[in-house]
Design an enzyme around this catalytic site. Structure first.
Site, mmCIF file in Angstrom:
data_model
loop_
_atom_site.group_PDB
_atom_site.id
_atom_site.type_symbol
_atom_site.label_atom_id
_atom_site.label_comp_id
_atom_site.label_asym_id
_atom_site.label_seq_id
_atom_site.Cartn_x
_atom_site.Cartn_y
_atom_site.Cartn_z
ATOM 1 N N SER A 82 -38.942 -0.016 48.701
ATOM 2 C CA SER A 82 -39.812 -0.690 49.672
ATOM 3 C C SER A 82 -41.220 -0.992 49.171
ATOM 4 O O SER A 82 -42.030 -1.574 49.897
ATOM 5 C CB SER A 82 -39.919 0.186 50.926
ATOM 6 O OG SER A 82 -40.368 1.492 50.581
ATOM 7 N N GLU A 83 -41.532 -0.637 47.943
ATOM 8 C CA GLU A 83 -42.914 -0.690 47.467
ATOM 9 C C GLU A 83 -43.555 -2.073 47.579
ATOM 10 O O GLU A 83 -44.732 -2.203 47.939
ATOM 11 C CB GLU A 83 -42.991 -0.196 46.015
ATOM 12 C CG GLU A 83 -42.785 1.298 45.838
ATOM 13 C CD GLU A 83 -41.336 1.717 45.758
ATOM 14 O OE1 GLU A 83 -41.065 2.888 45.462
ATOM 15 O OE2 GLU A 83 -40.445 0.855 45.988
ATOM 16 N N ALA A 84 -42.808 -3.133 47.264
ATOM 17 C CA ALA A 84 -43.402 -4.476 47.249
ATOM 18 C C ALA A 84 -43.989 -4.856 48.604
ATOM 19 O O ALA A 84 -45.021 -5.540 48.680
ATOM 20 C CB ALA A 84 -42.368 -5.514 46.815
#
Length: 260
Positions: free
Chosen positions: A131-133
Site C-alpha cells: 500500500s505504500e504508493a
C-alpha cells in the site's frame, strides 16, 4: 507485543497486538530483532513459525508510529528504516527453516515478513496489499524479499497500483507456498514441521546457504565446482555420516528427537 514459545524443537513467534491487527512499530521491530537473534543461537530450535494473534497476520505500520515518522529528520528516518531492514535480513538469513502462518490482512511491511520466510501457508481469507504508493511512500526495505517471491514483472504492478489482491492470487504469484482452508491451516503447518524436524539441522543451514549462493548464478564451471565442494563437505561431516548410517541401518537419525 510479541510472544515467543519454544517447545519440541519449534519456536513459535507470535505478533500479539490483535487490537491493532498486529501493526508494527519501532518497539515491535526491536523485539523481533532480539527474538530472531536469540533463536538463531538457540540449539534447541530447529524450526521457526511466525504468526499473528487475532484477526490479521500483520496490517503493516502502526498509525501512531507513522505520525511520529512524519516529524523525523532524514537521519532519524534512516536509522528507523535501517532497523526494519536489519530485522528482515535477520529473519531471511536464519539458518533454521521458517514458516509464515498467514491469515487475514497482510499489508505493507507484513508482506515483507511473509516473503522473508522460507515457506508461507495461508488461508483463502488472507488479503495482501503493498500500500505504500498510496501514502506517497515506497516499499523499499521489503522489496528484496517481495520481489524475490513474486518477480519483477508482478512487483511493477502491485508496487505501483497498491491494489489489494486475494490469497488465490498470492498463491499464484508465489507469495504463498500453500493455500489451505482455515480449518486446515494449523494441521498443514504441523505436517510441514514434522518433515522439517526429520531433516538434519546442519543440512538445513547448509541448504539455505546453498540456495542463496546458487540463485541467479549462471550454470558454469565455477558453479559446478562450488556445488561439488559443498556436497563433499556435507558428506564428510559428522551429521552427513550419521544421516547415511541411520538410513542404511534403518533407524531414525540422532536429530529426530529434538530437545524441548
Amino acid at each position: 507485543m510479541l510472544n515467543v514459545e519454544v517447545k519440541n524443537g519449534v519456536a513459535r513467534v507470535t505478533l500479539n497486538r490483535p487490537e491493532l491487527r498486529n501493526a508494527f512499530d519501532d518497539a515491535l521491530i526491536g523485539q523481533l530483532q532480539v527474538a530472531f537473534e536469540r533463536l538463531e543461537s538457540d540449539e534447541r530450535v530447529r524450526v521457526v513459525v511466525l504468526a499473528g494473534n487475532g484477526p490479521a497476520f500483520c496490517a503493516g505500520a502502526d498509525l501512531n508510529w507513522m505520525k511520529r515518522m512524519a516529524g523525523y529528520t532524514y537521519d532519524e528516518n534512516l536509522a528507523d528504516a535501517q532497523a526494519l531492514a536489519r530485522m528482515l535480513a535477520t529473519l531471511d538469513r536464519l539458518s533454521k527453516p521458517t514458516i509464515a502462518r498467514v491469515h487475514g490482512a497482510v499489508f505493507a511491511g507484513g508482506t515483507g515478513l511473509v516473503a522473508a520466510c522460507d515457506i508461507a501457508v495461508g488461508t483463502p481469507e488472507a488479503k495482501f496489499c503493498l500500500s505504500e504508493a498510496k501514502l506517497g511512500l515506497s516499499p523499499a526495505t521489503i522489496s528484496p524479499y517481495v520481489m524475490r517471491a513474486m518477480g519483477e514483472r508482478l512487483a511493477r504492478r502491485y508496487f505501483l497500483t497498491a491494489e489489494i489482491f486475494d490469497a488465490e492470487e498470492a498463491y499464484r504469484i508465489g507469495m504463498l507456498s500453500a493455500l489451505v482452508p482455515a480449518a486446515e491451516l494449523d494441521s498443514t503447518i504441523e505436517g510441514l514441521v514434522k518433515h522439517l524436524l526429520a531433516g538434519g539441522p546442519e543440512a538445513h543451514a547448509k541448504i539455505k546457504d546453498l540456495i542463496g549462493a546458487v540463485a541467479h548464478r549462471p550454470v558454469d564451471d565455477a558453479l559446478a565446482a562450488d556445488t561439488a565442494k559443498r556436497i563433499a563437505e556435507v558428506r564428510s561431516s559428522p551429521e552427513g555420516k550419521e544421516g547415511i548410517a541411520s538410513f542404511l541401518e534403518k533407524r531414525k537419525a540422532s536429530w529426530c528427537s529434538p530437545k524441548s
